[in-house]
Design an enzyme around this catalytic site. Sequence first.
Site, PDB file in Angstrom:
ATOM      1  CG  ASN A   8      13.151-131.297   7.538  1.00  0.00           C
ATOM      2  OD1 ASN A   8      12.256-131.018   8.334  1.00  0.00           O
ATOM      3  ND2 ASN A   8      13.453-132.544   7.201  1.00  0.00           N
ATOM      4  CD1 TRP A   9      14.538-125.368  10.820  1.00  0.00           C
ATOM      5  CD2 TRP A   9      12.876-124.306  11.899  1.00  0.00           C
ATOM      6  NE1 TRP A   9      14.750-124.008  10.703  1.00  0.00           N
ATOM      7  CE2 TRP A   9      13.744-123.339  11.352  1.00  0.00           C
ATOM      8  CE3 TRP A   9      11.762-123.878  12.608  1.00  0.00           C
ATOM      9  CZ2 TRP A   9      13.525-121.964  11.504  1.00  0.00           C
ATOM     10  CZ3 TRP A   9      11.544-122.513  12.761  1.00  0.00           C
ATOM     11  CH2 TRP A   9      12.421-121.563  12.218  1.00  0.00           C
ATOM     12  CE  LYS A  10      15.645-133.924   9.667  1.00  0.00           C
ATOM     13  NZ  LYS A  10      16.554-135.052   9.583  1.00  0.00           N
ATOM     14  CG  HIS A  95      12.311-136.591   5.629  1.00  0.00           C
ATOM     15  ND1 HIS A  95      12.877-137.443   6.562  1.00  0.00           N
ATOM     16  CD2 HIS A  95      13.216-135.621   5.390  1.00  0.00           C
ATOM     17  CE1 HIS A  95      14.078-136.982   6.873  1.00  0.00           C
ATOM     18  NE2 HIS A  95      14.314-135.873   6.183  1.00  0.00           N
ATOM     19  CD  GLU A  97      14.277-137.793   9.992  1.00  0.00           C
ATOM     20  OE1 GLU A  97      13.520-136.825  10.181  1.00  0.00           O
ATOM     21  OE2 GLU A  97      15.521-137.685   9.911  1.00  0.00           O
ATOM     22  CD  GLU A 159      16.838-135.226   2.663  1.00  0.00           C
ATOM     23  OE1 GLU A 159      17.415-134.236   3.117  1.00  0.00           O
ATOM     24  OE2 GLU A 159      15.884-135.771   3.233  1.00  0.00           O
ATOM     25  N   GLY A 165      21.746-136.828   9.206  1.00  0.00           N
ATOM     26  CA  GLY A 165      22.029-136.663  10.630  1.00  0.00           C
ATOM     27  C   GLY A 165      23.240-137.434  11.139  1.00  0.00           C
ATOM     28  CB  SER A 198      25.684-134.862   6.877  1.00  0.00           C
ATOM     29  OG  SER A 198      25.143-135.805   7.792  1.00  0.00           O
ATOM     30  N   GLY A 219      18.762-130.344   7.478  1.00  0.00           N
ATOM     31  CA  GLY A 219      18.171-130.580   8.790  1.00  0.00           C
ATOM     32  C   GLY A 219      18.965-129.873   9.873  1.00  0.00           C
ATOM     33  N   GLY A 220      19.893-130.605  10.499  1.00  0.00           N
ATOM     34  CA  GLY A 220      20.638-130.113  11.657  1.00  0.00           C
ATOM     35  C   GLY A 220      21.223-128.717  11.496  1.00  0.00           C
TER      36      GLY A 220
HETATM   37  P1  PGA Z   1      20.522-133.444   8.129  1.00  0.00           P
HETATM   38  O1  PGA Z   1      19.018-133.808   7.704  1.00  0.00           O
HETATM   39  O2  PGA Z   1      20.904-132.198   7.379  1.00  0.00           O
HETATM   40  O3  PGA Z   1      20.449-133.226   9.626  1.00  0.00           O
HETATM   41  O4  PGA Z   1      21.379-134.595   7.769  1.00  0.00           O
HETATM   42  C1  PGA Z   1      18.587-133.644   6.379  1.00  0.00           C
HETATM   43  C2  PGA Z   1      17.156-134.053   6.231  1.00  0.00           C
HETATM   44  O5  PGA Z   1      16.739-135.016   6.905  1.00  0.00           O
HETATM   45  O6  PGA Z   1      16.399-133.441   5.472  1.00  0.00           O
END
Ligand code: PGA
Length: 236
Positions: A8-10, A95, A97, A159, A165, A198, A219-220
């Site tokens: 998930n590159w956001k 998600h 976010e 999640e 993050g 994470s 994500g990251g």
């Molecule tokens: P993260 O994000 O790996 O940066 O914690 C995961 C996500 O939001 O899908």
Amino acid sequence: MTQLLIANWKMNGSKAGVLAYAAELLNFMAAEGKSHQMVICPPFPYLDIVAENLDGSAVQLGAQDCHTQEKGAFTGDISAPMLADMGCKYVIVGHSERRQYHGESDDLIAQKLQSAQKAGLIPILCIGETGEERKANKTLSVLSRQLKIAAGDLVIAYEPVWAIGTGLTPSAAEIEAAHRHIRQELKTNKAPILYGGSVKPENAQEIFAIPGVDGALVGGASLKAADFMALYRACR
Ligand code: PGA
């Protein structure tokens, strides 16, 4: 066992960066074979570049969100049939976010999920407790509530919001208990259950070895091809 690894590159990336990433991944997948499934969810403008440049590899395409409706006067929005048209197989819905910054409710997320399935996409439904809910021992009841909309062909991503993050992760026992609870709630639905929050090369092996973890939403650590490839290698 086959695991499912989703990037998930956001809201990150650039045209040049995406092209370089795709080239690295193409070489890697050609050498590595198809032991696990990999999905990349880039920002909308880069979907087509990823689709073209990873064509013929085992990597599949996903989007990060979709609208509830198929088309219409919704400036700035993107519909599920459009995503399918551009070669997506998956779409993330719910998600944290989106729930937090766009006020998305379980009801709206249910409509997105159905719209995605109607378009032939597999929704990746994100669920998870906040830090406060965790402290109040509400994790499992929050998961039960968020899972009420889970039906049909889908993927679940557990999640914990406080782990996204932040570099923090639940203990292996906590992840296992949450996944066991989700599996029970899903009853006969055999949806894969991913962990997200994470996940990085340093903890991936331990997380992927937890019973009931069918892969990860990342994500990251998915932003650099080298890190994401290290995660792929850590799949069990
Ligand atoms: P993260 O994000 O790996 O940066 O914690 C995961 C996500 O939001 O899908």
